[in-house]
Design a protein around this motif. Structure first.
Motif, mmCIF file in Angstrom:
data_model
loop_
_atom_site.group_PDB
_atom_site.id
_atom_site.type_symbol
_atom_site.label_atom_id
_atom_site.label_comp_id
_atom_site.label_asym_id
_atom_site.label_seq_id
_atom_site.Cartn_x
_atom_site.Cartn_y
_atom_site.Cartn_z
ATOM 1 N N HIS A 181 50.912 -2.295 -6.139
ATOM 2 C CA HIS A 181 52.079 -3.067 -6.551
ATOM 3 C C HIS A 181 51.743 -4.090 -7.634
ATOM 4 O O HIS A 181 52.454 -4.201 -8.637
ATOM 5 C CB HIS A 181 52.757 -3.727 -5.337
ATOM 6 N N ILE A 182 50.661 -4.830 -7.416
ATOM 7 C CA ILE A 182 50.295 -5.824 -8.443
ATOM 8 C C ILE A 182 49.925 -5.102 -9.752
ATOM 9 O O ILE A 182 50.270 -5.561 -10.848
ATOM 10 C CB ILE A 182 49.151 -6.740 -7.954
ATOM 11 N N GLU A 183 49.288 -3.965 -9.631
ATOM 12 C CA GLU A 183 48.960 -3.194 -10.839
ATOM 13 C C GLU A 183 50.244 -2.825 -11.607
ATOM 14 O O GLU A 183 50.336 -3.023 -12.809
ATOM 15 C CB GLU A 183 48.177 -1.932 -10.460
ATOM 16 N N TYR A 184 51.244 -2.331 -10.904
ATOM 17 C CA TYR A 184 52.486 -1.976 -11.599
ATOM 18 C C TYR A 184 53.125 -3.224 -12.231
ATOM 19 O O TYR A 184 53.477 -3.238 -13.418
ATOM 20 C CB TYR A 184 53.495 -1.301 -10.640
ATOM 21 N N PHE A 185 53.233 -4.282 -11.433
ATOM 22 C CA PHE A 185 54.022 -5.435 -11.891
ATOM 23 C C PHE A 185 53.355 -6.211 -13.025
ATOM 24 O O PHE A 185 54.048 -6.868 -13.798
ATOM 25 C CB PHE A 185 54.349 -6.352 -10.702
ATOM 26 N N ARG A 186 52.030 -6.112 -13.116
ATOM 27 C CA ARG A 186 51.381 -6.893 -14.178
ATOM 28 C C ARG A 186 51.718 -6.335 -15.561
ATOM 29 O O ARG A 186 51.532 -7.011 -16.567
ATOM 30 C CB ARG A 186 49.867 -6.959 -13.970
ATOM 31 N N GLY A 187 52.251 -5.113 -15.602
ATOM 32 C CA GLY A 187 52.512 -4.500 -16.910
ATOM 33 C C GLY A 187 53.925 -4.655 -17.426
ATOM 34 O O GLY A 187 54.218 -4.255 -18.547
ATOM 35 N N ILE A 188 54.830 -5.217 -16.623
ATOM 36 C CA ILE A 188 56.219 -5.309 -17.105
ATOM 37 C C ILE A 188 56.575 -6.756 -17.459
ATOM 38 O O ILE A 188 56.018 -7.707 -16.899
ATOM 39 C CB ILE A 188 57.234 -4.730 -16.080
ATOM 40 N N ALA A 189 57.518 -6.872 -18.402
ATOM 41 C CA ALA A 189 57.824 -8.204 -18.949
ATOM 42 C C ALA A 189 58.931 -8.929 -18.192
ATOM 43 O O ALA A 189 59.226 -10.089 -18.484
ATOM 44 C CB ALA A 189 58.196 -8.072 -20.423
ATOM 45 N N ASN A 190 59.549 -8.293 -17.190
ATOM 46 C CA ASN A 190 60.621 -8.979 -16.432
ATOM 47 C C ASN A 190 60.076 -10.208 -15.731
ATOM 48 O O ASN A 190 58.911 -10.228 -15.333
ATOM 49 C CB ASN A 190 61.148 -8.080 -15.304
ATOM 50 N N PRO A 191 60.942 -11.209 -15.495
ATOM 51 C CA PRO A 191 60.528 -12.275 -14.582
ATOM 52 C C PRO A 191 60.355 -11.689 -13.184
ATOM 53 O O PRO A 191 61.083 -10.774 -12.802
ATOM 54 C CB PRO A 191 61.694 -13.269 -14.629
ATOM 55 N N LEU A 192 59.380 -12.201 -12.449
ATOM 56 C CA LEU A 192 59.025 -11.621 -11.152
ATOM 57 C C LEU A 192 59.015 -12.681 -10.063
ATOM 58 O O LEU A 192 58.645 -13.832 -10.310
ATOM 59 C CB LEU A 192 57.619 -11.011 -11.229
ATOM 60 N N GLY A 193 59.363 -12.270 -8.865
ATOM 61 C CA GLY A 193 59.203 -13.150 -7.701
ATOM 62 C C GLY A 193 57.998 -12.689 -6.903
ATOM 63 O O GLY A 193 57.625 -11.512 -6.936
ATOM 64 N N LEU A 194 57.381 -13.615 -6.213
ATOM 65 C CA LEU A 194 56.254 -13.269 -5.330
ATOM 66 C C LEU A 194 56.485 -13.986 -4.013
ATOM 67 O O LEU A 194 56.542 -15.220 -3.979
ATOM 68 C CB LEU A 194 54.944 -13.716 -5.980
ATOM 69 N N LYS A 195 56.616 -13.225 -2.947
ATOM 70 C CA LYS A 195 56.810 -13.832 -1.631
ATOM 71 C C LYS A 195 55.458 -14.287 -1.111
ATOM 72 O O LYS A 195 54.461 -13.567 -1.218
ATOM 73 C CB LYS A 195 57.412 -12.814 -0.667
ATOM 74 N N VAL A 196 55.448 -15.488 -0.522
ATOM 75 C CA VAL A 196 54.195 -16.062 -0.041
ATOM 76 C C VAL A 196 54.382 -16.501 1.410
ATOM 77 O O VAL A 196 55.100 -17.460 1.689
ATOM 78 C CB VAL A 196 53.779 -17.271 -0.901
ATOM 79 N N GLY A 197 53.739 -15.783 2.325
ATOM 80 C CA GLY A 197 53.860 -16.088 3.745
ATOM 81 C C GLY A 197 52.604 -16.739 4.301
ATOM 82 O O GLY A 197 51.645 -16.992 3.567
ATOM 83 N N PRO A 198 52.582 -16.981 5.618
ATOM 84 C CA PRO A 198 51.481 -17.719 6.240
ATOM 85 C C PRO A 198 50.118 -17.033 6.119
ATOM 86 O O PRO A 198 49.086 -17.692 6.209
ATOM 87 C CB PRO A 198 51.876 -17.797 7.722
ATOM 88 N N SER A 199 50.099 -15.716 5.899
ATOM 89 C CA SER A 199 48.795 -15.032 5.839
ATOM 90 C C SER A 199 48.142 -15.154 4.464
ATOM 91 O O SER A 199 47.042 -14.648 4.245
ATOM 92 C CB SER A 199 48.983 -13.547 6.167
#
Ligand code: PEP
Ligand code: CO
Length: 447
Positions: A276-294
């Motif tokens: 997933h991070i590999e795919y998302f690092r290549g696109i120019a859209n603004p992105l959200g990243l969910k951050v949980g307790p782990s």
């Protein structure tokens, strides 16, 4: 993760991937994806860039993001009433927040593509039999039998057309006059039985209506009051589809996902070395990243650097979702670690607050949701960081999925209208009340 140079829309395919269905027929899947690649995109690149520029302002506190919608959108809700109700509640909440916070609100729906769900288990037991879990309408059917739960690639095609139909109607409503602030849709405050609260909420609505009349008398552009901007988002989970929606845009010399204005990466699929991070690092859209307790703050910084190597403002929104009473243990360290890494700070007070009633129904308590908002807001105030957005699972319908709020839904009443196929959502009155309360918490001069 491969090097920046070697990124391609399909370079994620070489890396370990989580939360994907396994299709029986690879060729059937590929045929659907090939068809979708030939179809028009849902959105235009200029809209994506405009959203990114607006998000840059949420980073500095000049505007605020309201992101909300279903946990799992359903094909059957792609109809006039359901879409209208969702848009109405999002618009009313945004007007309440705009008035209370005294800043523009960026509206982002979890809509027109929010069809794929990550799940905590692959199987569930129904009537003594183990069957695959429901993974969203884009993957399998909610119907609880083994055959219906088989991943079906044709559902991806259906999802594409349902997204198109939904977005087309949203565009009609937002540009055609439904969102016209001269005639705000009826504000339904019947749910508030507590008299002082009712007076307070009615006062806010009255003030908003007064402000609109005042703006008109100043000659504010008619057009400005008649149409609104509304952006779409979904979790970028099903990568074969996201890859099919990705196009190179020569004007910007960059790849964009033209299936939604912004996408977010779920808490379960944000591995630094994963697909997933590999795919998302290549696109120019603004992105959200969910951050949980782990999460480990060091990983989050590394992910943000991978997603946004040039440190572009508005590119990454961190959406914290720890649970009520738990933000204090995690959020201050994350804020400290992120100093110098540009992000929009948002909170999702839903996903850390799931509970089960004695009867086994999945729900959330209104007070826990508000509690996490209050706690996170205080942490940001203490740390000197700016809360730039909020993310809810909600619907404009009168469902009974979350407990509490002024409507006072109890655990016993949840079965009256429990519709969700996945997580419980705030209903119309709970959502509107949440907007009133958040706008009071965040009003200028508060803290
Ligand atoms: C969601 O937003 O629907 C979701 C699954 O969230 P998270 O990744 O934060 O659990
Ligand atoms: Co959810």
């Amino acid at each position: 993760m491969s090097t920046a140079k070697s990124w391609q829309p399909d370079s994620w395919r070489k890396l370990p991937i989580k939360q994907q269905p396994s299709y029986e027929s690879e060729s059937a899947l590929n045929a659907v994806l090939a068809d979708i690649k030939k179809m028009p995109p849902l959105i235009f690149v200029g809209e994506v860039e405009r959203l990114k520029a607006q998000l840059a302002k949420a980073m500095t506190g000049e505007s605020f993001v309201l992101q909300g919608g279903d946990c799992a959108e359903r094909f059957q809700d792609c109809n006039r009433e359901a879409i209208t109700q969702k848009l109405k509640i999002m618009l009313q909440m945004s007007v309440v927040l705009c008035y209370g916070l005294r800043k523009p609100i960026i509206r982002v729906g979890r809509i027109a593509g929010q069809y794929a769900k990550p799940r905590s288990a692959d199987l569930e037991t129904v009537d003594g039999k183990e069957i695959p879990v429901y993974r969203g309408d884009i993957i399998n059917s909610f119907e609880a039998n083994a055959e219906a739960r088989k991943p079906d690639p044709n559902r991806i095609r259906q999802a594409y057309f349902h997204s198109i139909a939904t977005l087309n109607y949203i565009r009609a409503l937002t540009k055609g006059g439904f969102a016209d602030l001269h005639h705000p849709q009826s504000w339904d405050l019947k749910f508030v039985s507590n008299a002082p609260k009712k007076i307070e909420y009615e006062r806010i609505v009255h003030n908003i209506q007064d402000a609109i009349v005042f703006m008109e008398s100043l000659g504010t552009h008619e057009e400005k009051l008649a149409t609104v901007e509304f952006y779409t988002s979904h979790e970028g989970l099903l990568l074969p589809l996201e890859e099919a929606m990705t196009q190179y845009v020569p004007e910007y010399d960059a790849y964009y996902n033209l299936g939604a204005h912004t996408l977010w990466i779920g808490d379960r699929t944000r591995q630094l070395d994963g697909a997933h991070i590999e795919y998302f690092r290549g696109i120019a859209n603004p992105l959200g990243l969910k951050v949980g307790p782990s999460s480990d703050p060091r990983d989050i910084i590394a992910i943000c650097k991978a997603l946004n190597p040039r440190g572009e403002a508005g590119k990454v929104t961190l959406i914290s979702r720890y649970g009520n009473g738990k933000a204090g243990k995690h959020l201050p360290q994350l804020i400290e670690a992120m100093k110098g890494t540009p992000v929009v700070w948002s909170i999702d007070p839903m996903h850390g607050n799931a509970i089960k009633t004695d009867a086994g129904t999945k729900t959330r308590n209104f007070d826990d949701i508000l509690g996490e908002v209050t706690e996170s807001l205080n942490i940001h105030k203490t740390a000197g960081s700016k809360l730039g957005g909020i993310h809810f699972e909600l619907t404009g319908d009168d469902v009974t999925e979350c407990i509490g709020g002024s409507a006072g839904i109890t655990a016993d009443e949840l079965s009256h209208n429990y519709e969700t196929y996945c997580d419980p959502r705030l209903n119309y009155s709970q959502s509107l009340e949440m907007a009133f309360l958040v706008s009071q918490l965040m009003a200028p001069g508060k803290g």
